[in-house]
Write a protein that holds these residues in place. Sequence first.
Motif, PDB file in Angstrom:
ATOM      1  N   THR A  13       0.282   1.152  -1.124  1.00 53.26           N
ATOM      2  CA  THR A  13       0.287   1.533  -2.525  1.00 53.26           C
ATOM      3  C   THR A  13      -0.483   2.827  -2.707  1.00 53.26           C
ATOM      4  OG1 THR A  13       0.438  -0.714  -3.343  1.00 53.26           O
ATOM      5  CG2 THR A  13      -0.557   0.854  -4.784  1.00 53.26           C
ATOM      6  N   SER A  35       1.029  -2.809   0.513  1.00 54.22           N
ATOM      7  CA  SER A  35       1.358  -3.917  -0.386  1.00 54.22           C
ATOM      8  C   SER A  35       2.454  -4.788   0.196  1.00 54.22           C
ATOM      9  CB  SER A  35       1.791  -3.368  -1.749  1.00 54.22           C
ATOM     10  OG  SER A  35       2.034  -4.406  -2.652  1.00 54.22           O
ATOM     11  N   LEU A  36       2.047  -5.805   0.947  1.00 55.32           N
ATOM     12  CA  LEU A  36       3.007  -6.687   1.611  1.00 55.32           C
ATOM     13  C   LEU A  36       2.682  -8.141   1.323  1.00 55.32           C
ATOM     14  CD1 LEU A  36       3.178  -4.862   5.062  1.00 55.32           C
ATOM     15  CD2 LEU A  36       4.933  -4.851   3.286  1.00 55.32           C
ATOM     16  N   ASN A  90       8.968  -9.740  -3.510  1.00 52.39           N
ATOM     17  CA  ASN A  90       8.556  -8.436  -4.042  1.00 52.39           C
ATOM     18  C   ASN A  90       8.830  -7.324  -3.048  1.00 52.39           C
ATOM     19  OD1 ASN A  90       6.558 -10.736  -4.851  1.00 52.39           O
ATOM     20  ND2 ASN A  90       6.553  -9.339  -6.587  1.00 52.39           N
ATOM     21  N   ASN A  91       8.593  -7.588  -1.756  1.00 52.91           N
ATOM     22  CA  ASN A  91       8.850  -6.578  -0.736  1.00 52.91           C
ATOM     23  C   ASN A  91      10.300  -6.129  -0.753  1.00 52.91           C
ATOM     24  OD1 ASN A  91       6.209  -7.033   0.022  1.00 52.91           O
ATOM     25  ND2 ASN A  91       6.717  -8.144   1.896  1.00 52.91           N
ATOM     26  N   GLY A 147       8.499  -3.515  -3.894  1.00 49.35           N
ATOM     27  CA  GLY A 147       7.089  -3.789  -4.114  1.00 49.35           C
ATOM     28  C   GLY A 147       6.704  -3.989  -5.556  1.00 49.35           C
ATOM     29  N   TYR A 185       0.000  -9.739  -7.489  1.00 49.44           N
ATOM     30  CA  TYR A 185       0.548  -8.621  -8.252  1.00 49.44           C
ATOM     31  C   TYR A 185       0.064  -8.582  -9.699  1.00 49.44           C
ATOM     32  CZ  TYR A 185       3.616  -8.052  -4.260  1.00 49.44           C
ATOM     33  OH  TYR A 185       4.091  -7.856  -2.996  1.00 49.44           O
ATOM     34  N   ARG A 231       7.595   2.557  -8.306  1.00 49.18           N
ATOM     35  CA  ARG A 231       8.384   1.532  -7.640  1.00 49.18           C
ATOM     36  C   ARG A 231       9.503   1.054  -8.559  1.00 49.18           C
ATOM     37  NH1 ARG A 231       5.693  -0.170  -3.186  1.00 49.18           N
ATOM     38  NH2 ARG A 231       3.479   0.350  -3.071  1.00 49.18           N
ATOM     39  N   GLN A 246      11.801  -3.264   4.991  1.00 46.96           N
ATOM     40  CA  GLN A 246      11.427  -1.988   4.382  1.00 46.96           C
ATOM     41  C   GLN A 246      11.531  -0.875   5.418  1.00 46.96           C
ATOM     42  OE1 GLN A 246       7.888  -1.827   1.904  1.00 46.96           O
ATOM     43  NE2 GLN A 246       7.634  -4.043   2.040  1.00 46.96           N
TER      44      GLN A 246
END
Length: 419
Positions: free
Chosen positions: A20, A27-28, A33-34, A38, A52, A317, A377
């Motif tokens: 981030t 941010s994993l 979300n990944n 993210g 989050y 994002r 990713q």
Amino acid sequence: MNVKSLLLVGSALLAATAATAGGFQVSLAGIKNNGMGGVGAGLALDQASMFYNPGALAMVRERGVQMGANATFARQAFRAEFGGDERNLRNSVVNPFSLFAGFGPAEGKWKAGIAVYTPFGSNLRYADGWEGRFSLTDIDLKSVFVQPTVSFAVTDQLSVGLGVAVLAYGSVNLQRDIPVTNSQGQYGHVELDGQAEHKVGLNAGVFFKPSEKLSVGVSYRSKIDATVEGGDVTFSNLPASAKASFQGTEFGVTIPLPATTTIGIGVMPTEKLTVALDVNHVQWSKYRSLDFTFNGPVGGATSSTSKRFYQDALTLRLGGQYKLTDAFTVRAGGSYDMSPVKDGYVSPETPDADRIGVTAGASYKAGEHFSVDISTQFISLQKRTQTQQDLLNNKTTDRVAGTYKTQIVIPGIGLNYTF
């Protein structure tokens, strides 16, 4: 001997917080979300909301437990300013993981839970004999955070949450060569190994859902000072003539892990489609210098200072998910991550640059209570060059002049059980 070039461990302590806003963040936390670039502050997807936006947890309909793991495969190339072969990292894999458990009354106004995640973690192993070996050869960073969390729905549309983020475990191992040789022609070598003290921070959030088609969230993760005291310093391959200048056996350093503020928006045009946008702001400007103390001479001195002068940075994002069937959901997203590292301040342990990310993911629900998430990713860091003149101008000659190019692939898998 320039002591500034001895240790870059402070940045190593940061070397991967949640990908981030550049720098060292990674941010994993949530596999769903990944797969969506993210995003997460403006959504109430699942128990990963504890990371989050804790305020969204009260709006998560199902209680449950979820586990996730990622594998990061990095390819980094370096070419020195004045020519020579292109140098690549030796193979290394980092495995960030997460565990979220949420509970509370099914129809009640509150939810609570516990989160375990690894926002810091890095493993870089430069090629043998590379031009920057007197700054860094190896770095291995591990960390585990534990976060108890509570969330309360003030109304049917508004909820708030608070998590206590505890640095439960942190370790760092940093190595570099020393420009002196022994009788066998081997360069001297130094290794630092230490554990960070336990520290506590806050992760708070507010979540607002004015309609079935719109949600908004704001979250704030506070700054934490990561401190290593009494870390071990070990030397090898030193000639007898140099040992008097390298007698330190312990080191100490304190590094600010910056605060992060995130604003997120979720839009649900239909029951099957969700689109979200997050903007992260990280206060990297708190990181001005890297200061070490030693219990004995290291390169002839008992302390050192290395300039950082980072600047605040943003990450944008965008992501979404589409429910193809009751059992199968697909996801995609992207991100643009602005580096906080100024020209002339790039260092080998974090050869950072603006980065572009592309993500994809899917979920399969196998029965009423169990589901599986996958994500992948691809992150490309823009080519980053700094010259010897840049280093001279900024008085940062504890680094190496040249060009870095980094690409990272991060597959992930998660298992979910709801009740």
